[in-house]
Design a protein around this motif. Structure first.
Motif, PDB file in Angstrom:
ATOM      1  N   ASP A  15      -7.878  -3.818  -1.020  1.00  0.00           N
ATOM      2  CA  ASP A  15      -8.265  -4.482   0.541  1.00  0.00           C
ATOM      3  C   ASP A  15      -9.669  -4.183   0.816  1.00  0.00           C
ATOM      4  O   ASP A  15      -9.930  -3.206   1.143  1.00  0.00           O
ATOM      5  CB  ASP A  15      -7.318  -3.867   1.367  1.00  0.00           C
ATOM      6  CG  ASP A  15      -6.816  -4.614   2.740  1.00  0.00           C
ATOM      7  OD1 ASP A  15      -7.855  -5.429   3.056  1.00  0.00           O
ATOM      8  OD2 ASP A  15      -6.031  -4.757   3.027  1.00  0.00           O
ATOM      9  N   THR A  48       0.681  -1.280   0.134  1.00  0.00           N
ATOM     10  CA  THR A  48      -0.011  -0.061   0.011  1.00  0.00           C
ATOM     11  C   THR A  48       0.981   1.149   0.038  1.00  0.00           C
ATOM     12  O   THR A  48       0.548   2.261  -0.804  1.00  0.00           O
ATOM     13  CB  THR A  48      -0.973  -0.162   1.183  1.00  0.00           C
ATOM     14  OG1 THR A  48      -1.583  -1.159   1.078  1.00  0.00           O
ATOM     15  CG2 THR A  48      -2.051   1.231   1.313  1.00  0.00           C
ATOM     16  N   ASP A  63      -3.296  -1.386  -6.077  1.00  0.00           N
ATOM     17  CA  ASP A  63      -2.800  -2.053  -4.471  1.00  0.00           C
ATOM     18  C   ASP A  63      -3.435  -3.203  -4.333  1.00  0.00           C
ATOM     19  O   ASP A  63      -4.418  -3.325  -3.786  1.00  0.00           O
ATOM     20  CB  ASP A  63      -2.886  -0.764  -3.638  1.00  0.00           C
ATOM     21  CG  ASP A  63      -2.361  -1.346  -2.110  1.00  0.00           C
ATOM     22  OD1 ASP A  63      -1.596  -2.277  -2.101  1.00  0.00           O
ATOM     23  OD2 ASP A  63      -3.203  -0.984  -1.209  1.00  0.00           O
TER      24      ASP A  63
HETATM   25 MG   LIG Z   1      -1.855  -3.153   1.929  1.00  0.00          MG
END
Ligand SMILES: [Mg+2]
Ligand SMILES: Nc1ncnc2c1ncn2[C@@H]1O[C@H](COP(=O)(O)OP(=O)(O)OP(=O)(O)O)[C@@H](O)[C@H]1O
Length: 269
Positions: free
Chosen positions: A62, A39, A149
């Protein structure tokens, strides 16, 4: 169930490969072992490009710990829209993606897609690889630079798995430790089985400590394309939830330079 999911995610619909070399822009997936710095790296590359007035979309996959509330204060974001609303649609159109993008107030070249604080996998109806593919296809039309990400648990995370397949390049992060090695030996076979293009990945040693010298890194991780050092200032930004802040301290210089090198290599700018 898991096997079924794995197959569903990883089988390619077509064997066609994108032949042309992407010199400026494209889709970059940032992937690697849990807690390796994915991230942080995705966010810092997005900031680097936005600072250079390049239109960039940052996608935060996420859904277990939505990262939107962790990378910047909510007051820096122009609205509250969720990635979940996009994936919930039967089909993902360009208009739907645009409608749900969040612009950063100070970094006007940056837009973000992610789950909101308090949301989880069950907040929205289940999605499949169809929506994930359509999302990435549309992002290619919307912005020249797309950074995804990814989560580490790719067997259960459809968007991250599809991002690994569909991206032009992948940064594969690992810390210099046994957990990272164990993660890679467990998860790389999933990608190999699905005929993933391994040549598009850049291996990166991440959050490297001063005591982890080059010989030690080579011994644990093998050869790496980039080495991202630990930075105290960056750790403080992470704790403060302010990853779009500038890194100005001396101890962050090597990290900054390496992010620039990665952006140049991957995106040509
Ligand atoms: Mg992460
Ligand atoms: N270069 C670095 N310097 C200082 N701290 C770092 C660095 N890289 C990663 N970290 C630390 O590692 C931790 C995890 O970072 P991050 O959340 O970016 O990892 P991740 O791979 O996205 O994790 P997850 O698997 O949970 O998604 C944080 O505490 C962060 O401060």
């Amino acid at each position: 169930m898991l096997n079924f999911k794995k197959k569903g995610i990883f089988i390619r619909k077509t064997e066609e490969k994108v032949q042309e070399e992407i010199l400026h822009g494209g889709v970059l997936a940032v992937w690697g072992s849990p807690g390796s710095g994915k991230t942080i790296v995705a966010t810092k590359i997005a900031k680097y490009l936005a600072d250079k007035k390049k239109n960039v979309v940052l996608v935060l996959c996420d859904m277990t710990a939505p990262m939107l509330p962790c990378i910047c204060p909510p007051s820096d974001l122009e609205c509250e829209k969720s990635l979940g609303s996009i994936l919930a649609a039967a089909h993902v159109s360009e208009a739907l993606v645009k409608h749900n993008m969040i612009t950063h107030k100070r970094l006007s070249y940056l837009t973000i897609l992610g789950m909101l604080k308090g949301e989880n996998e069950y907040t929205y109806p289940p999605y499949t690889e169809v929506q994930a593919r359509e999302l990435i296809e549309n992002l290619r039309k919307i912005a020249p630079f797309v950074i995804i990400d990814c989560g580490s648990y790719i067997a259960n995370d459809i968007l991250s798995a599809v991002a690994l397949m569909e991206s032009d390049s992948v940064l594969r992060l690992a810390n210099c430790d046994l957990k990272s090695i164990s993660y890679l030996s467990s998860q790389l076979p999933l990608l190999r089985d699905s005929k993933w293009d391994a040549d598009k990945q850049y291996k990166i040693g991440s959050n490297l400590k001063p005591q982890e010298g080059i010989e030690y890194i080579n011994q644990v991780l093998g050869s790496v394309a980039f080495k991202l050092p630990h930075s105290q200032e960056l750790e403080e930004q992470y704790l403060a939830g302010n990853l779009f802040g500038d890194l100005s301290m001396k101890d962050s210089r090597a990290f900054r330079k390496e992010i620039e090198k990665i952006a140049r290599e991957v995106f040509g700018c």
